[in-house]
Motif scaffolding. Structure first.
Motif, PDB file in Angstrom:
ATOM      1  N   UNK A  43      -0.819  -0.210   9.480  1.00 31.73           N
ATOM      2  CA  UNK A  43      -0.802  -1.603   9.027  1.00 31.73           C
ATOM      3  C   UNK A  43      -1.743  -2.451   9.881  1.00 31.73           C
ATOM      4  N   UNK A  44      -1.709  -2.240  11.197  1.00 35.81           N
ATOM      5  CA  UNK A  44      -2.577  -3.012  12.095  1.00 35.81           C
ATOM      6  C   UNK A  44      -4.051  -2.717  11.837  1.00 35.81           C
ATOM      7  N   UNK A  45      -4.370  -1.466  11.506  1.00 34.82           N
ATOM      8  CA  UNK A  45      -5.761  -1.119  11.220  1.00 34.82           C
ATOM      9  C   UNK A  45      -6.235  -1.788   9.927  1.00 34.82           C
ATOM     10  N   UNK A  46      -5.348  -1.856   8.925  1.00 38.30           N
ATOM     11  CA  UNK A  46      -5.688  -2.548   7.676  1.00 38.30           C
ATOM     12  C   UNK A  46      -5.895  -4.027   7.948  1.00 38.30           C
ATOM     13  N   UNK A  47      -5.015  -4.608   8.776  1.00 32.68           N
ATOM     14  CA  UNK A  47      -5.141  -6.025   9.129  1.00 32.68           C
ATOM     15  C   UNK A  47      -6.444  -6.289   9.895  1.00 32.68           C
ATOM     16  N   UNK A  48      -6.818  -5.346  10.745  1.00 28.74           N
ATOM     17  CA  UNK A  48      -8.033  -5.527  11.545  1.00 28.74           C
ATOM     18  C   UNK A  48      -9.260  -5.622  10.638  1.00 28.74           C
ATOM     19  N   UNK A  49      -9.199  -4.902   9.516  1.00 34.62           N
ATOM     20  CA  UNK A  49     -10.334  -4.901   8.595  1.00 34.62           C
ATOM     21  C   UNK A  49     -10.324  -6.098   7.648  1.00 34.62           C
ATOM     22  N   UNK A  50      -9.129  -6.557   7.258  1.00 36.68           N
ATOM     23  CA  UNK A  50      -9.042  -7.603   6.230  1.00 36.68           C
ATOM     24  C   UNK A  50      -8.254  -8.842   6.654  1.00 36.68           C
ATOM     25  N   UNK A  51      -7.780  -8.888   7.888  1.00 38.34           N
ATOM     26  CA  UNK A  51      -7.058 -10.029   8.459  1.00 38.34           C
ATOM     27  C   UNK A  51      -5.672 -10.203   7.837  1.00 38.34           C
ATOM     28  N   UNK A  52      -5.606 -10.570   6.540  1.00 42.44           N
ATOM     29  CA  UNK A  52      -4.322 -10.824   5.882  1.00 42.44           C
ATOM     30  C   UNK A  52      -3.490 -11.854   6.659  1.00 42.44           C
TER      31      UNK A  52
ATOM     32  N   UNK B 280       0.842  -1.194   0.000  1.00 42.54           N
ATOM     33  CA  UNK B 280       0.000   0.000   0.000  1.00 42.54           C
ATOM     34  C   UNK B 280       0.878   1.245   0.000  1.00 42.54           C
ATOM     35  N   UNK B 281       0.578   2.159  -0.924  1.00 43.89           N
ATOM     36  CA  UNK B 281       1.248   3.461  -0.950  1.00 43.89           C
ATOM     37  C   UNK B 281       0.328   4.470  -0.277  1.00 43.89           C
ATOM     38  N   UNK B 282       0.880   5.218   0.670  1.00 52.46           N
ATOM     39  CA  UNK B 282       0.112   6.272   1.337  1.00 52.46           C
ATOM     40  C   UNK B 282       0.756   7.607   0.991  1.00 52.46           C
ATOM     41  N   UNK B 283       0.009   8.440   0.296  1.00 50.60           N
ATOM     42  CA  UNK B 283       0.539   9.735  -0.137  1.00 50.60           C
ATOM     43  C   UNK B 283       0.408  10.746   1.006  1.00 50.60           C
ATOM     44  N   UNK B 284       1.540  11.397   1.332  1.00 50.55           N
ATOM     45  CA  UNK B 284       1.600  12.288   2.487  1.00 50.55           C
ATOM     46  C   UNK B 284       2.288  13.601   2.097  1.00 50.55           C
ATOM     47  N   UNK B 285       2.278  14.551   3.047  1.00 51.30           N
ATOM     48  CA  UNK B 285       2.949  15.829   2.768  1.00 51.30           C
ATOM     49  C   UNK B 285       4.469  15.703   2.904  1.00 51.30           C
ATOM     50  N   UNK B 286       4.947  14.934   3.896  1.00 50.61           N
ATOM     51  CA  UNK B 286       6.387  14.736   4.085  1.00 50.61           C
ATOM     52  C   UNK B 286       6.624  13.296   4.525  1.00 50.61           C
ATOM     53  N   UNK B 287       7.412  12.528   3.757  1.00 54.42           N
ATOM     54  CA  UNK B 287       7.658  11.126   4.095  1.00 54.42           C
ATOM     55  C   UNK B 287       8.316  10.982   5.464  1.00 54.42           C
ATOM     56  N   UNK B 288       9.197  11.937   5.816  1.00 55.31           N
ATOM     57  CA  UNK B 288       9.942  11.834   7.067  1.00 55.31           C
ATOM     58  C   UNK B 288       9.032  11.904   8.289  1.00 55.31           C
ATOM     59  N   UNK B 289       7.840  12.483   8.112  1.00 54.25           N
ATOM     60  CA  UNK B 289       6.921  12.620   9.246  1.00 54.25           C
ATOM     61  C   UNK B 289       6.197  11.309   9.567  1.00 54.25           C
ATOM     62  N   UNK B 290       6.258  10.339   8.634  1.00 55.38           N
ATOM     63  CA  UNK B 290       5.619   9.038   8.866  1.00 55.38           C
ATOM     64  C   UNK B 290       6.564   8.175   9.695  1.00 55.38           C
ATOM     65  N   UNK B 291       6.425   8.258  11.001  1.00 53.20           N
ATOM     66  CA  UNK B 291       7.274   7.476  11.897  1.00 53.20           C
ATOM     67  C   UNK B 291       6.944   5.988  11.747  1.00 53.20           C
ATOM     68  N   UNK B 292       7.949   5.143  11.998  1.00 55.21           N
ATOM     69  CA  UNK B 292       7.753   3.694  11.883  1.00 55.21           C
ATOM     70  C   UNK B 292       6.556   3.224  12.703  1.00 55.21           C
ATOM     71  N   UNK B 293       6.422   3.756  13.922  1.00 50.90           N
ATOM     72  CA  UNK B 293       5.351   3.291  14.811  1.00 50.90           C
ATOM     73  C   UNK B 293       3.974   3.646  14.247  1.00 50.90           C
ATOM     74  N   UNK B 294       3.874   4.795  13.560  1.00 49.90           N
ATOM     75  CA  UNK B 294       2.569   5.171  12.999  1.00 49.90           C
ATOM     76  C   UNK B 294       2.264   4.336  11.754  1.00 49.90           C
ATOM     77  N   UNK B 295       3.291   4.048  10.948  1.00 48.46           N
ATOM     78  CA  UNK B 295       3.091   3.163   9.799  1.00 48.46           C
ATOM     79  C   UNK B 295       2.622   1.790  10.275  1.00 48.46           C
ATOM     80  N   UNK B 296       3.204   1.323  11.405  1.00 44.06           N
ATOM     81  CA  UNK B 296       2.791   0.033  11.965  1.00 44.06           C
ATOM     82  C   UNK B 296       1.343   0.092  12.464  1.00 44.06           C
ATOM     83  N   UNK B 297       0.963   1.226  13.050  1.00 46.94           N
ATOM     84  CA  UNK B 297      -0.421   1.400  13.488  1.00 46.94           C
ATOM     85  C   UNK B 297      -1.386   1.304  12.305  1.00 46.94           C
TER      86      UNK B 297
END
Length: 435
Positions: free
Chosen positions: A413-422, A394-411
C-alpha cells in the motif's frame, strides 16, 4: 447515493438484536434474555441479493426515565423517521400484546413499507401460532426464528422489493460532511465558509440537533453539497434520546459523503472520543481531512503547529493519509483553502491506476522487499488490478492468501501511495487466491 435504511422495531425481548446480528452477519448488539439490554444506538450495514443497505436496531434508543410504553412509542417514531423499510418484530411465544398493538397503530399511519415478522417460531409445529398476528392489520406475518436464522431470507426478499432504484442525482457535486464532538465549532465553520448565518451557533454543547444540507459553488465553479451533523457524544455518558439519535444521523451523513472533515478543537486538543468518531469515517472508506478549528485561540510558540500536527499523527496513526489544516471560523484563517483541498481529496478518491502501471509498481516493490515465507512456503504475487474507487481498491492475485501478512500488504500500500500519493483517501489492498 445513500444506501436504503432498514429499521428493526418492536417491544423489548422479542429478539430484535438477535435478528439484527443475523442480518448484519456479526454479533454487534448485546444479546441477553432481559428486556432493555440493548443500550446503545446500533447502526450497521447489510447486504442481500446484491443490494447494500443500512440497519438500525431501535432497541439502542435509550429514553431514560420515560415510561415503558412511551419508550417503545418513541423508538417506533424514530424508526419511521429514518427508515425506508421497517421490520416489525413480534413474538409467537407471547402472542399479540398491548405494546404490539400500539406499535402497529403508529406504523400503520407511517405510509412506510412494514414487514411483520413473528419471531421465535423455532419449529414447524409453531407456525400455526402466527395467525393471530393478522389482527394487527399489517398484512401477512412472516414466521421467523432469529436464533436459528429461519425465515429471515423471506423477510429480506420482501424488504429488497421496497428499496428504491433511483439513481444518485447531482453528478459532479462533491458531498462532504463535518463530524466531531459537540462544541468543536462545526456550525461556526459552516457559517464562515458560507459567509452567512445558516445554522444556529451556541456555546452550549449539542445545539445542532439535525443534519443540514447546503449547496454552494467555489470560485472555480466546483459544486459542493455540505452536510452538517450534530456532535457525536461519548457513548455511555449521554442518555438523552436526541443525542443518541444524532450519532446515528452522523453515521448516515458519513455514508452520504464523499469527503469527511474531522473537526478538532484546537483549544482542547485531542480527546479519546475524537479517535472513535474519526474511526467511523475511516472504516467507511471515505476521503478524510483533519480540520483543527479555533486555532486563533491557541497560544502560539515557535513550534506550536508542528507539535500539534505530530500529536495528531501519533494519536490518529490510521489516518496518516489525511491532510491536516489549522483554521479559525472566527478570523476565517485558511478557510479559503478548504474547498480546494476537499476537491483534491475527492479526485484522489476517484483516481484509477492503469493495470500495467500498477503491476510495474508491485514488481518493483517485490524487488525492493521480497515476498515473505511461512513454514517454508513463499508468497507469490501473480497480478494486480484496481477493482473500485471511493476508496481505491486493489486486488492482488497470489498463490495463498494466508501468506500475505498484514505488514507486507501495508508495505505494498505504501509503495502504491509513493507512486500516486492518494492524499486524503484510504486505499485497500486485498489478496485473493488465483484460481
Amino acid at each position: 447515493m445513500a444506501n436504503p435504511t432498514l429499521a428493526i422495531v418492536g417491544r423489548p425481548n422479542v429478539g430484535k438484536s438477535t435478528i439484527f446480528n443475523r442480518i448484519a452477519g456479526e454479533r454487534i448488539s448485546i444479546v441477553e434474555d432481559t428486556p432493555g439490554v440493548t443500550r446503545d444506538r446500533i447502526y450497521a450495514s447489510g447486504e442481500w441479493l446484491g443490494r447494500d443497505f443500512s440497519i438500525i436496531d431501535t432497541g439502542g434508543i435509550d429514553l431514560g426515565d420515560e415510561p415503558f410504553m412511551e419508550q417503545i412509542k418513541h423508538q417506533a417514531e424514530i424508526a419511521i423517521d429514518e427508515a425506508d423499510v421497517i421490520i416489525f418484530v413480534t413474538s409467537a411465544k407471547e402472542g399479540v400484546t398491548d405494546a404490539d398493538e400500539m406499535v402497529a397503530r403508529i406504523l400503520y399511519r407511517s405510509n412506510k413499507p412494514v414487514i411483520l415478522a413473528v419471531n421465535k417460531v423455532d419449529n414447524p409445529e409453531m407456525r400455526s401460532e402466527i395467525y393471530e398476528f393478522y389482527s394487527l392489520g399489517l398484512g401477512d406475518p412472516y414466521p421467523i426464528s432469529g436464533s436459528h436464522g429461519l425465515g429471515l431470507g423471506d423477510v429480506l426478499d420482501e424488504a429488497v422489493k421496497h428499496f428504491s432504484d433511483e439513481m444518485e442525482e447531482d453528478e459532479g457535486v462533491i458531498k462532504f460532511s463535518l463530524i466531531g464532538r459537540p462544541n468543536v465549532g462545526k456550525s461556526s465553520l459552516i457559517n464562515a465558509i458560507l459567509g452567512e448565518d445558516r445554522v444556529i451557533v451556541s456555546d452550549i454543547e449539542g445545539t445542532t440537533r439535525d443534519a443540514i444540507d447546503t449547496h454552494f459553488t467555489s470560485e472555480n465553479g466546483q459544486e459542493f453539497l455540505m452536510i452538517d451533523t450534530a456532535g457525536m457524544r461519548k457513548r455511555g455518558k449521554v442518555y438523552e434520546s436526541t443525542e443518541k439519535y444524532s450519532v446515528m444521523r452522523a453515521m448516515r451523513a458519513i455514508e452520504r459523503s464523499d469527503v469527511v472533515l474531522m473537526v478538532l478543537n484546537g483549544e482542547e486538543g485531542i480527546r479519546e472520543q475524537d479517535k472513535r468518531v474519526a474511526g467511523y469515517a475511516h472504516e467507511a472508506g471515505k476521503g478524510m481531512i483533519i480540520v483543527v478549528n479555533k486555532w486563533d485561540l491557541v497560544e502560539k510558540e515557535t513550534n506550536t503547529m508542528r507539535d500539534f500536527e505530530a500529536e495528531i499523527r501519533d494519536e490518529f496513526q490510521y489516518l496518516d493519509y489525511a491532510p491536516i489544516i489549522f483554521v479559525s471560523a472566527v478570523t476565517k484563517q485558511r478557510l479559503g483553502k478548504l474547498p480546494e483541498l476537499i476537491e483534491e481529496v475527492s479526485m484522489n478518491q476517484n483516481l484509477r491506476v492503469p493495470s500495467a502501471v500498477l503491476n510495474d509498481i508491485i514488481m518493483d516493490a517485490v524487488a525492493i522487499n521480497p515476498t515473505p515465507t511461512d513454514k517454508g512456503k513463499r508468497l507469490k504475487i501473480f497480478y494486480a488490478t484496481q477493482v473500485a474507487v471511493k476508496p481505491p481498491t486493489f486486488i492482488i492475485f497470489v498463490n495463498e492468501e494466508e501468506l500475505m501478512h498484514f505488514s507486507y500488504a501495508r508495505f505494498l500500500e505504501n509503495q502504491i501511495r509513493k507512486a500516486f500519493t492518494f492524499e486524503g483517501t484510504p486505499i485497500r489492498v486485498i489478496p485473493r487466491r488465483r484460481k
